[in-house]
Enzyme design. Structure first.
Site, mmCIF file in Angstrom:
data_model
loop_
_atom_site.group_PDB
_atom_site.id
_atom_site.type_symbol
_atom_site.label_atom_id
_atom_site.label_comp_id
_atom_site.label_asym_id
_atom_site.label_seq_id
_atom_site.Cartn_x
_atom_site.Cartn_y
_atom_site.Cartn_z
ATOM 1 N N ARG A 93 19.362 10.426 46.438
ATOM 2 C CA ARG A 93 20.037 10.007 47.675
ATOM 3 C C ARG A 93 20.627 8.596 47.562
ATOM 4 N NH1 ARG A 93 15.555 12.698 48.368
ATOM 5 N NH2 ARG A 93 15.262 14.338 49.936
ATOM 6 N N ASN A 125 21.140 9.004 55.046
ATOM 7 C CA ASN A 125 20.627 8.603 53.729
ATOM 8 C C ASN A 125 21.560 7.613 53.041
ATOM 9 O OD1 ASN A 125 18.129 9.882 53.246
ATOM 10 N ND2 ASN A 125 19.168 11.861 53.063
ATOM 11 N N ARG A 156 6.703 18.426 54.165
ATOM 12 C CA ARG A 156 6.822 19.253 52.946
ATOM 13 C C ARG A 156 5.484 19.312 52.218
ATOM 14 N NH1 ARG A 156 12.749 16.665 51.900
ATOM 15 N NH2 ARG A 156 13.891 18.297 52.993
ATOM 16 N N HIS A 180 11.935 7.359 51.311
ATOM 17 C CA HIS A 180 12.386 8.729 51.590
ATOM 18 C C HIS A 180 13.327 9.084 50.447
ATOM 19 C CE1 HIS A 180 14.067 12.345 53.121
ATOM 20 N NE2 HIS A 180 15.277 11.818 53.159
ATOM 21 N N THR A 234 20.079 20.295 53.953
ATOM 22 C CA THR A 234 18.825 20.486 54.680
ATOM 23 C C THR A 234 19.071 20.032 56.115
ATOM 24 O OG1 THR A 234 17.916 18.268 54.304
ATOM 25 C CG2 THR A 234 17.464 19.918 52.610
#
Ligand code: NAD
Length: 317
Positions: A93, A125, A156, A180, A234
């Protein structure tokens, strides 16, 4: 009685549209305003969502497309503007840092002309870079800027472990912390299931195959790219994570969740945004917690800080 709850969503791509849908599902607003540089997309998403409010299961939320003036009296602003990693692209990302930092600056310039009171939920992001840039470069109360951060990796992680032990993921406790993205790590010392510590789960759940911690950490990072490569993006789980924070703010929950903000010396780290457990209530981030970590976990926190700092130096150079 004023029960008005206005939520503005900036950008109505895959993520922004999903956040709007989940807000409706969970009845978290009385008014939802959609803003996008692609005004037709914002209009279309708002109209589509408004039609769903005729259903008997729906609340009569006022969905409409709008502009930055709608931020003036917003309770919460969710920021999802900017491109994502595309299928087949480099799985990192941080490569979005330059482009999305510019977009964040232009979005936040508009917001700060209208309000300094709304809770800001950051999703764009690279999440920690975006959260840092708007927190550092704009005169906006820091407690009101929250990056969704490793809440998503924590979801997750819970799912992966729940599938291994055949339990409800909500029985899995503990945090994924740090960046992240690729430098997210499981704080194993915080994890367990239904009161059992992580070390005992194989035994209690009759597993012959030992829990492979390294493989799980790799999977919870890689699975995001696997979803992007197959589905294209996502959006469902991140929309749920965003709604978790919205609910914590609207209901003044004082709930402790992993999320991103600039560290103020926790673990000896400053001047970079990362996820650690933070208490979220009506006034935003109320407290941040420097929970006990093992030496190995602290090293991973430093590695996450280095990763995000590297991306920040790259965009400032
Ligand atoms: P997308 O390409 O589907 O949508 C991006 C939208 O941003 C587009 O509609 C575009 O018109 C709009 N946009 C771009 N610049 C804008 C600006 N200056 N003002 C207003 N709107 C603008 O992307 P997506 O899949 O919806 O993802 C959005 C962002 O969310 C990406 O950065 C992605 O990486 C991020 N994301 C974060 C998480 C997380 O856990 N934090 C999870 C998933 C996606």
């Amino acid at each position: 009685m004023n029960n008005r709850r206005k939520i503005v969503i900036i950008a109505t791509g895959n993520v922004g549209a999903a956040v709007a849908t989940k807000i409706a599902d969970f009845q978290l607003a009385t008014e939802v305003v959609l803003i996008d540089m692609n005004q037709d997309k914002a209009w279309g998403e708002a109209k589509d969502a408004s039609h769903a409010t005729s259903c008997v299961y729906s609340t009569n939320i006022k969905f409409h497309a709008g502009d930055y003036d709608d931020c003036k009296d917003a309770n919460i602003i969710v920021i999802t503007a900017g491109p994502s990693i595309r299928p087949g692209e480099t799985p990192d990302r941080l490569k979005l840092a330059g482009t999305n930092a510019k977009i964040m600056r232009s979005v936040f310039t508009e917001i700060t002309k209208r309000t300094k009171e709304a809770m800001i939920i950051m999703i764009t992001n690279p999440l920690d870079v975006a959260t840092y840039v708007v927190s550092k470069e704009f005169d906006y109360p820091r407690n009101l800027i929250l990056g969704t951060g490793t809440m998503l990796e924590t979801y997750r992680f819970r799912r992966i472990l729940a599938d291994k032990y055949l339990v409800d993921p909500k029985n899995i406790n503990g945090y994924v912390l740090g960046e992240h993205g690729n430098a997210a790590f499981v704080a194993w010392s915080t994890t367990g299931c239904a009161g059992f510590p992580i070390e005992r789960l194989d035994e209690y759940f009759h597993k012959t195959e030992r829990l492979d911690r390294k493989a799980i950490e790799q999977e919870l990072v890689q699975v995001a790219y696997d979803v992007i490569n197959r589905k294209g993006f996502t959006n469902t789980a991140i929309a749920m994570a965003a709604c978790r924070f919205i609910k914590a703010v609207l209901y003044d929950e004082h709930t402790i969740l992993p999320c991103s903000a600039i560290l103020e010396g926790e673990y000896g780290i400053k001047d970079v945004a990362l996820s650690i457990p933070r208490m979220v209530c009506a006034t935003g981030i109320m407290r941040s917690f420097e929970i006990d970590l093992t030496d190995d976990e602290r090293e991973k926190m430093y590695a996450a800080a280095k990763s995000v700092r590297g991306a920040l130096d790259g965009i400032q150079a």
